[in-house]
Design a protein around this motif. Structure first.
Motif, PDB file in Angstrom:
ATOM      1  N   VAL A  60      30.245   6.939  25.915  1.00 14.51           N
ATOM      2  CA  VAL A  60      30.450   6.019  24.790  1.00 14.51           C
ATOM      3  C   VAL A  60      31.032   6.716  23.569  1.00 14.51           C
ATOM      4  CG1 VAL A  60      28.598   4.489  25.528  1.00 14.51           C
ATOM      5  CG2 VAL A  60      28.088   6.361  23.959  1.00 14.51           C
ATOM      6  N   THR A  61      31.054   8.036  23.561  1.00  8.68           N
ATOM      7  CA  THR A  61      31.397   8.766  22.343  1.00  8.68           C
ATOM      8  C   THR A  61      32.899   8.803  22.086  1.00  8.68           C
ATOM      9  OG1 THR A  61      29.469  10.148  22.773  1.00  8.68           O
ATOM     10  CG2 THR A  61      30.984  10.919  21.084  1.00  8.68           C
ATOM     11  N   ALA A  62      33.726   8.762  23.131  1.00 12.65           N
ATOM     12  CA  ALA A  62      35.169   8.937  22.943  1.00 12.65           C
ATOM     13  C   ALA A  62      35.758   7.867  22.044  1.00 12.65           C
ATOM     14  CB  ALA A  62      35.875   8.944  24.293  1.00 12.65           C
ATOM     15  N   SER A  63      35.319   6.608  22.217  1.00  9.88           N
ATOM     16  CA  SER A  63      35.897   5.501  21.450  1.00  9.88           C
ATOM     17  C   SER A  63      34.853   4.565  20.858  1.00  9.88           C
ATOM     18  CB  SER A  63      36.841   4.678  22.341  1.00  9.88           C
ATOM     19  OG  SER A  63      37.904   5.457  22.829  1.00  9.88           O
ATOM     20  N   LYS A  64      33.560   4.949  20.916  1.00 11.13           N
ATOM     21  CA  LYS A  64      32.447   4.112  20.475  1.00 11.13           C
ATOM     22  C   LYS A  64      32.249   2.890  21.362  1.00 11.13           C
ATOM     23  CE  LYS A  64      32.108   5.456  15.620  1.00 11.13           C
ATOM     24  NZ  LYS A  64      31.926   5.011  14.234  1.00 11.13           N
ATOM     25  N   VAL A  65      32.932   2.836  22.496  1.00 11.24           N
ATOM     26  CA  VAL A  65      32.708   1.805  23.506  1.00 11.24           C
ATOM     27  C   VAL A  65      32.644   2.499  24.855  1.00 11.24           C
ATOM     28  CG1 VAL A  65      33.804  -0.057  22.206  1.00 11.24           C
ATOM     29  CG2 VAL A  65      35.186   1.369  23.715  1.00 11.24           C
ATOM     30  N   GLU A  66      32.069   1.818  25.832  1.00  9.44           N
ATOM     31  CA  GLU A  66      31.913   2.435  27.137  1.00  9.44           C
ATOM     32  C   GLU A  66      33.249   2.617  27.843  1.00  9.44           C
ATOM     33  OE1 GLU A  66      29.179   0.332  29.565  1.00  9.44           O
ATOM     34  OE2 GLU A  66      27.399   1.003  28.464  1.00  9.44           O
ATOM     35  N   ILE A 117      24.021  14.205  27.304  1.00  8.34           N
ATOM     36  CA  ILE A 117      24.645  14.756  26.098  1.00  8.34           C
ATOM     37  C   ILE A 117      26.155  14.723  26.308  1.00  8.34           C
ATOM     38  CG2 ILE A 117      24.860  16.758  24.582  1.00  8.34           C
ATOM     39  CD1 ILE A 117      22.096  17.638  25.491  1.00  8.34           C
ATOM     40  N   GLU A 118      26.860  14.050  25.411  1.00  8.67           N
ATOM     41  CA  GLU A 118      28.308  13.907  25.517  1.00  8.67           C
ATOM     42  C   GLU A 118      28.970  14.813  24.494  1.00  8.67           C
ATOM     43  OE1 GLU A 118      27.921   9.198  26.827  1.00  8.67           O
ATOM     44  OE2 GLU A 118      29.271   9.765  25.184  1.00  8.67           O
ATOM     45  N   VAL A 119      29.948  15.586  24.945  1.00 15.76           N
ATOM     46  CA  VAL A 119      30.638  16.548  24.086  1.00 15.76           C
ATOM     47  C   VAL A 119      32.123  16.224  24.081  1.00 15.76           C
ATOM     48  CG1 VAL A 119      31.116  18.978  23.634  1.00 15.76           C
ATOM     49  CG2 VAL A 119      28.940  18.311  24.681  1.00 15.76           C
ATOM     50  N   ILE A 120      32.660  15.873  22.918  1.00 15.10           N
ATOM     51  CA  ILE A 120      34.105  15.741  22.750  1.00 15.10           C
ATOM     52  C   ILE A 120      34.636  17.105  22.367  1.00 15.10           C
ATOM     53  CG2 ILE A 120      35.985  14.681  21.456  1.00 15.10           C
ATOM     54  CD1 ILE A 120      34.321  12.242  21.068  1.00 15.10           C
ATOM     55  N   ARG A 121      35.519  17.666  23.209  1.00 13.12           N
ATOM     56  CA  ARG A 121      36.019  19.023  22.994  1.00 13.12           C
ATOM     57  C   ARG A 121      37.336  18.983  22.229  1.00 13.12           C
ATOM     58  NH1 ARG A 121      35.780  19.793  29.115  1.00 13.12           N
ATOM     59  NH2 ARG A 121      37.605  21.119  28.764  1.00 13.12           N
ATOM     60  N   GLY A 122      37.306  18.395  21.054  1.00  9.12           N
ATOM     61  CA  GLY A 122      38.508  18.309  20.242  1.00  9.12           C
ATOM     62  C   GLY A 122      38.277  17.355  19.093  1.00  9.12           C
ATOM     63  N   PRO A 123      39.233  17.208  18.187  1.00  6.91           N
ATOM     64  CA  PRO A 123      39.046  16.389  16.984  1.00  6.91           C
ATOM     65  C   PRO A 123      38.815  14.927  17.326  1.00  6.91           C
ATOM     66  CG  PRO A 123      41.354  17.037  17.238  1.00  6.91           C
ATOM     67  CD  PRO A 123      40.577  17.817  18.245  1.00  6.91           C
ATOM     68  N   ALA A 124      37.999  14.244  16.490  1.00 10.16           N
ATOM     69  CA  ALA A 124      37.641  12.856  16.784  1.00 10.16           C
ATOM     70  C   ALA A 124      37.492  12.024  15.515  1.00 10.16           C
ATOM     71  CB  ALA A 124      36.346  12.809  17.593  1.00 10.16           C
ATOM     72  N   SER A 125      38.210  12.372  14.449  1.00  9.62           N
ATOM     73  CA  SER A 125      38.105  11.620  13.204  1.00  9.62           C
ATOM     74  C   SER A 125      38.679  10.209  13.327  1.00  9.62           C
ATOM     75  CB  SER A 125      38.827  12.358  12.069  1.00  9.62           C
ATOM     76  OG  SER A 125      38.108  13.499  11.667  1.00  9.62           O
ATOM     77  N   ALA A 126      39.508   9.950  14.345  1.00  5.02           N
ATOM     78  CA  ALA A 126      40.134   8.639  14.481  1.00  5.02           C
ATOM     79  C   ALA A 126      39.116   7.529  14.669  1.00  5.02           C
ATOM     80  CB  ALA A 126      41.122   8.650  15.650  1.00  5.02           C
ATOM     81  N   VAL A 127      37.929   7.850  15.184  1.00  4.78           N
ATOM     82  CA  VAL A 127      36.872   6.847  15.271  1.00  4.78           C
ATOM     83  C   VAL A 127      35.626   7.261  14.494  1.00  4.78           C
ATOM     84  CG1 VAL A 127      37.601   5.793  17.430  1.00  4.78           C
ATOM     85  CG2 VAL A 127      36.128   7.789  17.493  1.00  4.78           C
ATOM     86  N   TRP A 128      35.323   8.556  14.424  1.00  4.21           N
ATOM     87  CA  TRP A 128      34.078   9.021  13.811  1.00  4.21           C
ATOM     88  C   TRP A 128      34.244   9.440  12.357  1.00  4.21           C
ATOM     89  CZ3 TRP A 128      29.720   7.805  16.009  1.00  4.21           C
ATOM     90  CH2 TRP A 128      29.674   7.628  17.384  1.00  4.21           C
ATOM     91  N   GLY A 129      35.486   9.542  11.882  1.00  5.64           N
ATOM     92  CA  GLY A 129      35.702   9.846  10.469  1.00  5.64           C
ATOM     93  C   GLY A 129      35.565  11.319  10.149  1.00  5.64           C
TER      94      GLY A 129
END
Length: 820
Positions: A113-119, A212-224
């Motif tokens: 769910v972490t990549a885009s805030k949706v499943e 535990i979900e780990v995004i291995r790179g920048p993610a400000s496009a959804v998480w700010g």
């Protein structure tokens, strides 16, 4: 009266068939061999809302008192592919669902769910991700989140003390790392006053964690803001997903036969956790968790840091300082190392309502122990804590969240004095964070999905080292569009954030194209831009420290009568200021946000249904990095008009020294935006599901040395840190009906550190190999589990930061009781 009785009688008559329209649904879950599957999560959604169950020892499940209508059944279990059965019609009798067969799951099918805030599934996520699943958590020997995440490709982990862990993705890690966003069920644990994460505020009981979900790179496009180099999102199990009660006790020892504690015997480790989760009825469920962890102090390094040629500039040297002694003594020369103590409590209540769920949650986590900074170690005192409250509503993709974080801590510095008080420099901080967020996802036709949302945040600050700090408001919104076809998926999204301490809004775009040449194989090309806003410390730091200066070299320039005044070191008072304070009488340029522009090509593929391979190549361009920097001594020096406090010589001597090019700085440190850097890297991974109970993994990460890009104000070489070039991890995890265990090998190359105190304390740490393992057995049909866990089995002297503690072997014995 007769009319009233007639009406009541009619109501009773009508009520009989209405109650008779409730029914039930039951079935069993089996594996590919036909064997029953206990412990699978079963979710039923439909006319009566949502209901949950867990398969019993015979693989069965059942739901009773269901309203008439059509339902959908979803069965999931870590290690298996999720199965969904729809169009199940419930009437006035029990419906028996044909046996549901779970097949071994492919890693790419893991739902995140972490990549885009949706499943989405891992293979379809617009970001490179890794997932630590519950079967890994059940057998891991890890004693903190650093040990747990060390095996994830691209992740740099350092542990500096019994409690101080720092983690980043795809760049050099440092003390007080502030580029990684960390979430607990979507609630930010990022401390906005500086940007650090205190990992000991996370749950102790790994059994409460779903994955535990780990995004291995920048993610400000959804998480700010603050998701600059990645995101770690810890997702816990709902009360309905893990009903029952569990109690865990663990205790053990850590070897301390090294450095400052050589020959002093082993140190102790102790912990305990308890969780109770129940669902009294179809509407309400709850979970109560409490835990405690205690560790003695690790060994400190002793002797002299090697004096070496600076690898960034061969014309200079670094190192040569002596480590402070691990004992009580004069401040600046010695301090007593400390362990850590971490109590925690959490209460969660879920309410099912009209097909959605409202979660009410609150808790508190305490900590004590050392935290290392650019100004040396601070000792977080007993009684320091983070408390939180949270209310969350979710229905399908709709989410409405509110949370508040309250942090209060006191921490004296162990090496530096406050000139105003003559006592250790004090870092006391009390912060309040209030955040409201909403988001949803809507299909547009059959091949397009729009996701959107935003948040408003308020931060209140009270900091001893930044007395003029201003409270801050933040607001942001995002929109993402996914275009789907059989073989291609395009993700186009962006977020806009406005921070109270930045003059302009910040735009964070994301573009990703995923190509699926064949089933279970995907190639992703992506572009991301992320940022981190200056923290309140970056803007408003205002403190003075004492730096001891050796003035004995001035003796030949002085009359004999004055030479004794410089025979002993002089305590020079210098200022460290944030960007909003002037340096001398000159205003500073305002800090802007630091930004990361990332380009990536990645591949994920599954072979033979069991083997998943991953390859990622990235280029990260970091610009306007915010660093605590030492100023030129000529920028704001002491003069004959304003000599240093307690200056032992005539003030006119300062004029003579200035004529000879010798200056004593009055303002010595500030935060600056630095020039651009480029970081390149490659990550290779291989995951094998050997059976439903046994998995293996291996991964390799190559991270090139950062390159200084051309710029009118280039990144200064003396601020560069050099991360380990090569990292390698391999191991296996076993979680069977009787036995469980794991083994792992972590290798990390040497690294260069330049983020503590001044250059005499900078230098390399050696490459290291850490071997870890665990083995356990389940008793009484799984109700009792005994386990022995060990890290650094071969007892190597491992120092993960030039100023950090020495990590030796630790062994923990654990007993778990599971009560239904």
């Amino acid at each position: 009266m007769i009319r009233l009785l007639a009406i009541l009688g009619l109501a009773l008559v009508l009520a009989v068939p209405a109650s008779a329209q409730t029914g039930g649904l039951s079935g069993t879950v089996v594996d590919e061999s036909g064997g029953v599957v206990p412990g699978a999560s079963v979710q039923l959604t439909g006319a009566g809302g949502r209901a949950f169950a867990v398969t019993g020892s015979d693989g069965s499940y059942s739901f009773n008192n269901l309203a008439s209508g059509t339902y959908q059944l979803t069965v999931s279990l870590p290690g298996f592919s999720q199965v969904t059965r729809g169009d199940l019609v419930v009437g006035g009798s029990n419906v028996v669902v044909p046996a549901i067969t779970l097949t071994l799951g492919r890693l790419g099918e893991t739902v995140v769910v972490t990549a885009s805030k949706v499943e989405s599934t891992l293979i379809d996520a617009p970001s490179t991700m890794s997932v630590v699943t519950s079967d890994v958590l059940s057998s891991t020997p890890a004693q903190n989140y650093g040990d747990l995440l060390r095996s994830v490709p691209g992740v740099n982990v350092i542990q500096l003390s019994a409690r101080d862990v720092n983690i980043t993705n795809r760049q050099a890690t440092s003390t007080l790392s502030n580029s990684q966003l960390v979430l607990l069920d979507g609630r930010s644990l990022y401390l906005d006053f500086f940007g650090l994460v205190l990992w000991d505020f996370l749950p102790n009981n790994l059994a409460d964690i779903k994955q535990i979900e780990v995004i291995r790179g920048p993610a400000s496009a959804v998480w700010g803001a603050n998701a600059l180099t990645g995101v770690v999102n810890i997702l816990t199990k709902s009360p309905r997903e893990a009903p029952g009660a569990s109690v865990t006790f663990n205790g053990g020892f850590l070897n301390r036969d090294a450095g400052s504690t050589a020959g002093m015997g082993a140190g102790g480790l102790f912990g305990a956790n308890a969780t109770v989760a129940q669902a009294p009825n179809a509407r309400w469920s709850y979970r109560v968790s409490a835990g405690y962890f205690n560790s003695d102090a690790f060994p400190r390094p002793t002797g002299q840091i090697p004096l070496i040629t600076d690898p960034r500039n061969p014309a200079t040297t670094v190192g040569g300082a002596f480590y402070p002694a691990d004992r009580t003594g004069p401040i600046g020369t010695a301090y007593q190392n400390r362990g850590t103590s971490q109590p925690k409590f959490d209460l969660r209540v879920d309410q099912e309502i009209n097909g959605g769920t409202i979660t009410y949650e609150g808790g508190v986590a305490g900590t004590q122990g050392l935290i290392y900074t650019g100004l040396g170690p601070f000792d977080i005192q007993r009684g320091s804590y983070m408390g939180f409250t949270k209310v969350n509503y979710s229905k399908a993709a709709l989410r409405v969240n509110f949370f508040s974080n309250f942090v209060n801590a006191e921490a004296p510095n162990l090496l530096l004095l406050d000139p105003a008080t003559g006592k250790p420099l004090q870092l006391n901080f009390s912060t309040e964070t209030y955040d409201f967020e909403a988001g949803d996802s809507l299909p547009v036709g059959r091949r397009q999905v729009l996701s959107f949302g935003g948040n408003v945040r308020r931060n209140n600050f009270d900091l001893t080292v930044a007395p003029a700090a201003k409270n801050r408001n933040e607001v942001g919104a995002y929109l993402q569009d996914e275009l789907l076809s059989d073989r291609v998926r395009f993700t186009i999204g962006a977020r806009v954030d406005k921070f109270g301490n930045l003059s302009d809004p910040v735009f964070s775009p994301r573009l990703a194209a995923i190509f699926k040449p064949v089933a279970n194989h995907s190639i992703r090309v992506s572009f991301n831009k992320a940022f981190r806003s200056p923290s309140v410390i970056n803007n408003y730091l205002d403190t003075s420290i004492i730096v001891v200066r050796d003035l004995s070299g001035l003796a030949p320039l002085l009359p004999p009568a004055l030479q004794p005044a410089v025979a002993t070191p002089f305590p020079l008072v210098v200022r460290a200021v944030g960007s909003t304070l002037p340096i001398g009488s000159t205003a500073q340029n305002p800090l802007t946000e630091e930004s990361l522009t990332a380009y990536e090509v990645a591949y994920t593929g599954t072979f033979n249904e069991r083997t998943t391979a991953g390859v990622a190549f990235y280029v990260n361009d970091l610009n306007n990095s915010i660093n605590f920097s030492q100023l030129p001594v000529t920028l704001d020096p002491y003069t004959a008009v304003n000599p240093p406090p307690r200056w032992p010589l005539p003030a006119s001597i300062l004029t003579v020294l200035a004529q000879r090019g010798i200056f004593l700085p009055r303002t010595a440190f500030t935060y600056l935006n630095l020039g651009p850097l480029r970081q390149k890297g490659v990550e290779l991974s291989l995951d094998e599901r050997i059976s439903k109970t046994l998995t293996a993994f291996g991964n390799y990460s190559w991270q090139g040395k950062p390159s200084v890009l051309e710029d009118p104000h280039p990144y200064p070489f003396e601020e560069l840190a050099l991360p380990p070039t090569n990292r390698f991890n391999t191991g296996f995890n076993l979680d069977g009906p009787r036995f469980l265990g794991s083994a792992s090998v972590n290798y990390s190359d040497k690294a260069f550190w330049s983020d503590v105190l001044t250059s005499p304390y900078h230098g390399f740490t050696d490459a290291y190999t850490m071997v870890n393992g665990s083995f356990g057995m389940k008793w009484a049909q799984g109700r009792v589990t005994t386990l022995v866990k060990a890290t650094n089995i071969f007892n190597k002297d491992i120092q993960q930061h030039i100023f950090g503690d020495i990590i030796k072997r630790s062994v923990m014995f654990e007993v778990r009781f599971k009560l239904q």
